[in-house]
Design a protein around this motif. Sequence first.
Motif, PDB file in Angstrom:
ATOM      1  N   VAL A  86       0.864  -1.192   0.000  1.00  0.00           N
ATOM      2  CA  VAL A  86       0.000   0.000   0.000  1.00  0.00           C
ATOM      3  C   VAL A  86       0.900   1.242   0.000  1.00  0.00           C
ATOM      4  N   PRO A  87       0.367   2.391  -0.438  1.00  0.00           N
ATOM      5  CA  PRO A  87       1.206   3.602  -0.484  1.00  0.00           C
ATOM      6  C   PRO A  87       1.582   4.100   0.914  1.00  0.00           C
ATOM      7  N   SER A  88       2.723   4.772   1.000  1.00  0.00           N
ATOM      8  CA  SER A  88       3.193   5.337   2.279  1.00  0.00           C
ATOM      9  C   SER A  88       2.150   6.227   2.926  1.00  0.00           C
ATOM     10  N   ILE A  91      -0.693   5.101   5.790  1.00  0.00           N
ATOM     11  CA  ILE A  91      -0.371   4.464   7.074  1.00  0.00           C
ATOM     12  C   ILE A  91      -1.370   4.816   8.181  1.00  0.00           C
ATOM     13  N   ASP A  92      -1.816   6.067   8.260  1.00  0.00           N
ATOM     14  CA  ASP A  92      -2.786   6.424   9.301  1.00  0.00           C
ATOM     15  C   ASP A  92      -4.137   5.769   9.020  1.00  0.00           C
ATOM     16  N   TYR A  93      -4.507   5.800   7.749  1.00  0.00           N
ATOM     17  CA  TYR A  93      -5.786   5.207   7.348  1.00  0.00           C
ATOM     18  C   TYR A  93      -5.861   3.740   7.782  1.00  0.00           C
ATOM     19  N   TRP A  94      -4.805   2.976   7.477  1.00  0.00           N
ATOM     20  CA  TRP A  94      -4.872   1.539   7.764  1.00  0.00           C
ATOM     21  C   TRP A  94      -4.778   1.232   9.253  1.00  0.00           C
ATOM     22  N   ASN A 133       4.890   1.906   1.206  1.00  0.00           N
ATOM     23  CA  ASN A 133       6.042   2.185   0.345  1.00  0.00           C
ATOM     24  C   ASN A 133       5.598   3.018  -0.850  1.00  0.00           C
ATOM     25  N   ASP A 134       6.572   3.651  -1.519  1.00  0.00           N
ATOM     26  CA  ASP A 134       6.244   4.408  -2.735  1.00  0.00           C
ATOM     27  C   ASP A 134       6.958   3.828  -3.950  1.00  0.00           C
ATOM     28  N   LYS A 135       7.441   2.598  -3.800  1.00  0.00           N
ATOM     29  CA  LYS A 135       8.170   1.958  -4.891  1.00  0.00           C
ATOM     30  C   LYS A 135       7.218   1.249  -5.853  1.00  0.00           C
ATOM     31  N   ASP A 136       6.048   0.858  -5.335  1.00  0.00           N
ATOM     32  CA  ASP A 136       5.108   0.034  -6.094  1.00  0.00           C
ATOM     33  C   ASP A 136       4.199   0.923  -6.945  1.00  0.00           C
ATOM     34  N   LYS A 137       4.291   0.810  -8.252  1.00  0.00           N
ATOM     35  CA  LYS A 137       3.533   1.696  -9.148  1.00  0.00           C
ATOM     36  C   LYS A 137       2.245   1.051  -9.666  1.00  0.00           C
ATOM     37  N   ARG A 138       1.931  -0.174  -9.219  1.00  0.00           N
ATOM     38  CA  ARG A 138       0.707  -0.813  -9.709  1.00  0.00           C
ATOM     39  C   ARG A 138      -0.530  -0.077  -9.180  1.00  0.00           C
ATOM     40  N   PRO A 139      -1.595  -0.023  -9.972  1.00  0.00           N
ATOM     41  CA  PRO A 139      -2.830   0.557  -9.442  1.00  0.00           C
ATOM     42  C   PRO A 139      -3.421  -0.400  -8.415  1.00  0.00           C
ATOM     43  N   GLY A 140      -4.099   0.112  -7.435  1.00  0.00           N
ATOM     44  CA  GLY A 140      -4.788  -0.758  -6.492  1.00  0.00           C
ATOM     45  C   GLY A 140      -6.158  -1.115  -7.025  1.00  0.00           C
ATOM     46  N   PHE A 141      -6.822  -2.003  -6.289  1.00  0.00           N
ATOM     47  CA  PHE A 141      -8.220  -2.295  -6.623  1.00  0.00           C
ATOM     48  C   PHE A 141      -9.079  -1.826  -5.457  1.00  0.00           C
ATOM     49  N   PRO A 147     -10.805   4.124   0.018  1.00  0.00           N
ATOM     50  CA  PRO A 147     -10.408   5.129  -0.976  1.00  0.00           C
ATOM     51  C   PRO A 147      -9.334   4.562  -1.916  1.00  0.00           C
ATOM     52  N   PRO A 148      -9.459   4.821  -3.216  1.00  0.00           N
ATOM     53  CA  PRO A 148      -8.524   4.229  -4.179  1.00  0.00           C
ATOM     54  C   PRO A 148      -7.058   4.535  -3.862  1.00  0.00           C
ATOM     55  N   GLU A 149      -6.810   5.704  -3.295  1.00  0.00           N
ATOM     56  CA  GLU A 149      -5.404   6.074  -3.028  1.00  0.00           C
ATOM     57  C   GLU A 149      -4.818   5.298  -1.844  1.00  0.00           C
ATOM     58  N   TYR A 150      -5.638   4.560  -1.106  1.00  0.00           N
ATOM     59  CA  TYR A 150      -5.147   3.777   0.030  1.00  0.00           C
ATOM     60  C   TYR A 150      -5.277   2.265  -0.200  1.00  0.00           C
ATOM     61  N   SER A 151      -5.799   1.867  -1.343  1.00  0.00           N
ATOM     62  CA  SER A 151      -6.149   0.456  -1.518  1.00  0.00           C
ATOM     63  C   SER A 151      -4.914  -0.420  -1.773  1.00  0.00           C
ATOM     64  N   ILE A 152      -5.093  -1.715  -1.531  1.00  0.00           N
ATOM     65  CA  ILE A 152      -4.007  -2.691  -1.693  1.00  0.00           C
ATOM     66  C   ILE A 152      -3.708  -2.886  -3.174  1.00  0.00           C
ATOM     67  N   LYS A 153      -2.387  -2.927  -3.507  1.00  0.00           N
ATOM     68  CA  LYS A 153      -1.947  -3.054  -4.903  1.00  0.00           C
ATOM     69  C   LYS A 153      -1.667  -4.498  -5.302  1.00  0.00           C
ATOM     70  N   GLY A 154      -1.544  -5.355  -4.309  1.00  0.00           N
ATOM     71  CA  GLY A 154      -1.131  -6.740  -4.565  1.00  0.00           C
ATOM     72  C   GLY A 154      -0.111  -7.123  -3.516  1.00  0.00           C
ATOM     73  N   PHE A 155       0.592  -8.227  -3.727  1.00  0.00           N
ATOM     74  CA  PHE A 155       1.652  -8.596  -2.781  1.00  0.00           C
ATOM     75  C   PHE A 155       2.824  -7.627  -2.912  1.00  0.00           C
ATOM     76  N   TYR A 156       3.639  -7.565  -1.869  1.00  0.00           N
ATOM     77  CA  TYR A 156       4.945  -6.919  -1.954  1.00  0.00           C
ATOM     78  C   TYR A 156       6.010  -8.010  -1.850  1.00  0.00           C
ATOM     79  N   ASN A 157       5.899  -8.779  -0.767  1.00  0.00           N
ATOM     80  CA  ASN A 157       6.818  -9.901  -0.586  1.00  0.00           C
ATOM     81  C   ASN A 157       6.099 -10.992   0.191  1.00  0.00           C
ATOM     82  N   ILE A 158       6.737 -12.136   0.269  1.00  0.00           N
ATOM     83  CA  ILE A 158       6.293 -13.180   1.188  1.00  0.00           C
ATOM     84  C   ILE A 158       7.518 -13.563   2.031  1.00  0.00           C
ATOM     85  N   GLU A 159       7.254 -14.218   3.158  1.00  0.00           N
ATOM     86  CA  GLU A 159       8.356 -14.553   4.079  1.00  0.00           C
ATOM     87  C   GLU A 159       8.299 -16.038   4.438  1.00  0.00           C
TER      88      GLU A 159
END
Length: 317
Positions: A86-88, A91-94, A133-141, A147-159
């Motif tokens: 999600v975008p940086s 953080i407060d929203y989530w 983060n601000d590295k991920d340029k994919r649109p969210g769903f 709000p679209p500007e706070y939505s999840i874009k997909g995975f970032y990593n797995i552990e």
Amino acid sequence: MDQLITGIHHVTAIASNAQKNIDFYIGILGLRLVKKTVNFDAREIYHFYYGDAEGSPGSIITFFPYTGLVNGRHGKGMLNTTTFSVPSSAIDYWQQRLKRFGLNFKNPQERFDGETIIYFEDSDGLGLELVFNDKDKRPGFTHGHIPPEYSIKGFYNIEIWEEGYERTAGLLTEQLDHQLIVEKGNRFRFAPTDTPGNYIDILCSPDSMKGLAGSGTVHHIAFSTPDINTQAQARVKILQRMLNPTPILDRNYFTSIYFREPGGVLFEIATAGPGFAIDESKERLGESLKLPAQFEQDREHIEKTVPPISIHIDQYR
Ligand code: ZN
């Protein structure tokens, strides 16, 4: 040679309640249900696929909800955490959103440069994170309730937790087209290319207990390959590493091979296509129960056996 493996395709986990699973991933996290089908190896169990608008590789988390199944345990030889991007600015929203729905979460932590993490768990205890983060340029769903500007874009990593990282790292770099991207402490991050959505973090955790399968644990992770030809080539490389892959299996929305990596985690290689729009339109993905042709004759029985579910968006606004 061209890359056979391009990144993460999906993560599949085990749940204990179909409706709670729907409410969590659609209601709270805001993902789209892109397919409602059944487990092709256990046709009386649902298989839910959630993702972005189209269910793109790198956004798809799937569940087998076995009603009332006991919890598993996170630990070595298991994929313990799935991290959504999600975008940086979100953080407060989530933090407020997780609080509002009564979810406990750990205080935000810095991981690598430009990544702030919050760890939390779903209703079965599945390990999840949001990475701001601000590295991920994919649109969210979004369904519109986030709000679209706070939505999840997909995975970032797995552990994945392992006794040691070397054998799994060898498989990733020698057979699966990954390279070491960055490391810090006991965390080693691999990916085919340095792009969010595809990072595989191996955590050396020799002192942790061995993971136990059950609800709230991950069943397998799938890597993406362009098509059935690259999949067959990747299968040969897995055979050469003596990891005993399955034949290529038809999963309707992709074809798959499965094998267990040296640390114990079940790996799959899945084709990027044909995707989820082969048996319903893009606009109506996930709305009706879809079955592979060989199960259609049992549709009536299957529909009576799986628990009824419904999607509630309004109460999660
Ligand atoms: Zn899978």
